[in-house]
Design an enzyme around this catalytic site. Structure first.
Site, PDB file in Angstrom:
ATOM      1  N   CYS A 113      39.698  37.077  21.025  1.00  0.00           N
ATOM      2  CA  CYS A 113      40.045  36.626  22.374  1.00  0.00           C
ATOM      3  C   CYS A 113      41.325  35.790  22.362  1.00  0.00           C
ATOM      4  CB  CYS A 113      38.884  35.817  22.942  1.00  0.00           C
ATOM      5  SG  CYS A 113      39.266  34.979  24.502  1.00  0.00           S
ATOM      6  N   TYR A 155      46.787  41.517  31.679  1.00  0.00           N
ATOM      7  CA  TYR A 155      45.479  41.862  32.253  1.00  0.00           C
ATOM      8  C   TYR A 155      45.634  42.456  33.647  1.00  0.00           C
ATOM      9  CZ  TYR A 155      42.958  39.573  28.461  1.00  0.00           C
ATOM     10  OH  TYR A 155      42.445  39.249  27.230  1.00  0.00           O
TER      11      TYR A 155
END
Length: 321
Positions: free
Chosen positions: A57, A188
């Site tokens: 992450c 994203y």
């Protein structure tokens, strides 16, 4: 479905048809500070807390790097979740028996539920857990790393860098905000776009920002000058994932990082700095994105490439600026 739930795997669905991606940034805002003075403040105390991360992450990767650069590993331990997770929670499947050896839990969700029964939002990393109570303290990733720099000073190693220098904070905050909105979150917005229009707009914003960074870093070694700061940490975690994931998986494909000469040299400079490259696990990164994002990659095939050897080639940045 909240965007936090989207990002952290509710059924492997991360984009909504016809909609642009909007991140839910409603985190637990409690802080761990040297001198608690407000509601939600917790005291800095060696050995009291556990930082829970996943190497896959990018938001958690920030805290791993800062913890390493500052040398506070003895003061705050670290638990590592696996690169993939189910629709419910990040899990400790890398540990023997699938249980974190300090917290004694198989799922990070257990720490959230311990403090907030029925916790309604996504179970995110990084998170800091109070070991004694077993409850989560905070998952506010931008503040966690700033507090490591400013509130945990008594535990910094000798010669630790000042990652958030007071005299640079006004400009730094502006730079970091643009890096976050346009680059960290920009990839994203491309990858989880639910329409052609939202993707096109996100793509243009992302590469406008990367061109700005290419120009800025042509004049200085690091984002704020001649010393590494928090701003560099925040940019690095996106750049190091760019060719392995974002270029193809998220369709950020105007060019690869390796085709932007200044940014590529800058990223290699950081990668070869202790605390950066030695915290990167490309396999876990690829497994996370290509396996968890089932709506983007239904067959969950993880690519073998790209070649990672270029990260250790000479960068020439030591004479920059």
């Amino acid at each position: 479905m909240s965007t936090e739930q989207q990002e952290h795997g509710k059924g492997g669905v991360y984009s909504s048809q016809g909609k642009e991606f909007t991140r839910d940034s409603n985190y637990i805002t409690d802080r761990i500070v040297e001198t608690p003075s407000a509601e939600g403040d917790h005291p800095v105390e060696s050995g009291r807390y556990r930082l829970v991360v996943a190497r896959a992450c990018p938001w958690a990767h920030r805290s791993i790097i800062v913890r390493e650069l500052l040398g506070i590993g003895e003061a705050i331990s670290m638990g590592v979740c696996g690169p993939t997770h189910d629709a419910d929670s990040w899990t400790f499947d890398l540990d023997p028996g699938g249980v974190d050896p300090v917290l004694g839990i198989p799922r990070l969700k257990d720490a959230y539920e311990k403090r907030f029964p029925g916790y309604p939002r996504g179970i995110t990393v990084p998170a800091i857990v109070d070991i004694a109570t077993g409850g989560v303290v905070t998952n506010n990733f931008p503040q966690i790393t700033l507090d490591f720099s400013t509130q945990w000073r008594q535990f910094h190693k000798p010669g630790a860098p000042d990652l958030y220098p007071e005299e640079l904070r006004a400009e730094m905050d502006e730079v970091m905000e643009r890096v976050y909105t346009e680059v960290n979150n920009g990839v994203y917005r491309c990858g989880f776009a639910g329409s052609q229009e939202s993707y096109d707009a996100a793509y243009d914003r992302l590469f406008t920002a990367l061109d700005w960074l290419e120009a800025r870093l042509g004049e200085r070694r690091y984002l704020m000058g001649q010393s590494i700061t928090e701003a560099d940490v925040r940019l690095f975690t996106t750049l190091v994932r760019f060719d392995a994931v974002y270029h193809g998986h998220f369709k950020c494909n105007r060019n690869k990082l390796t085709e932007m000469p200044v940014l590529w040299a800058y990223a290699r400079d950081l990668f070869q700095t202790p605390g950066f490259g030695d915290t990167v696990d490309f396999e876990q990164i690829k497994q996370h994105y290509y396996i968890v994002h089932k709506d983007l990659n239904p067959l969950q095939i993880v690519p073998k490439g790209p070649d990672e050897s270029g990260w250790m080639t000479p960068h020439g940045r030591d004479t920059q600026g």
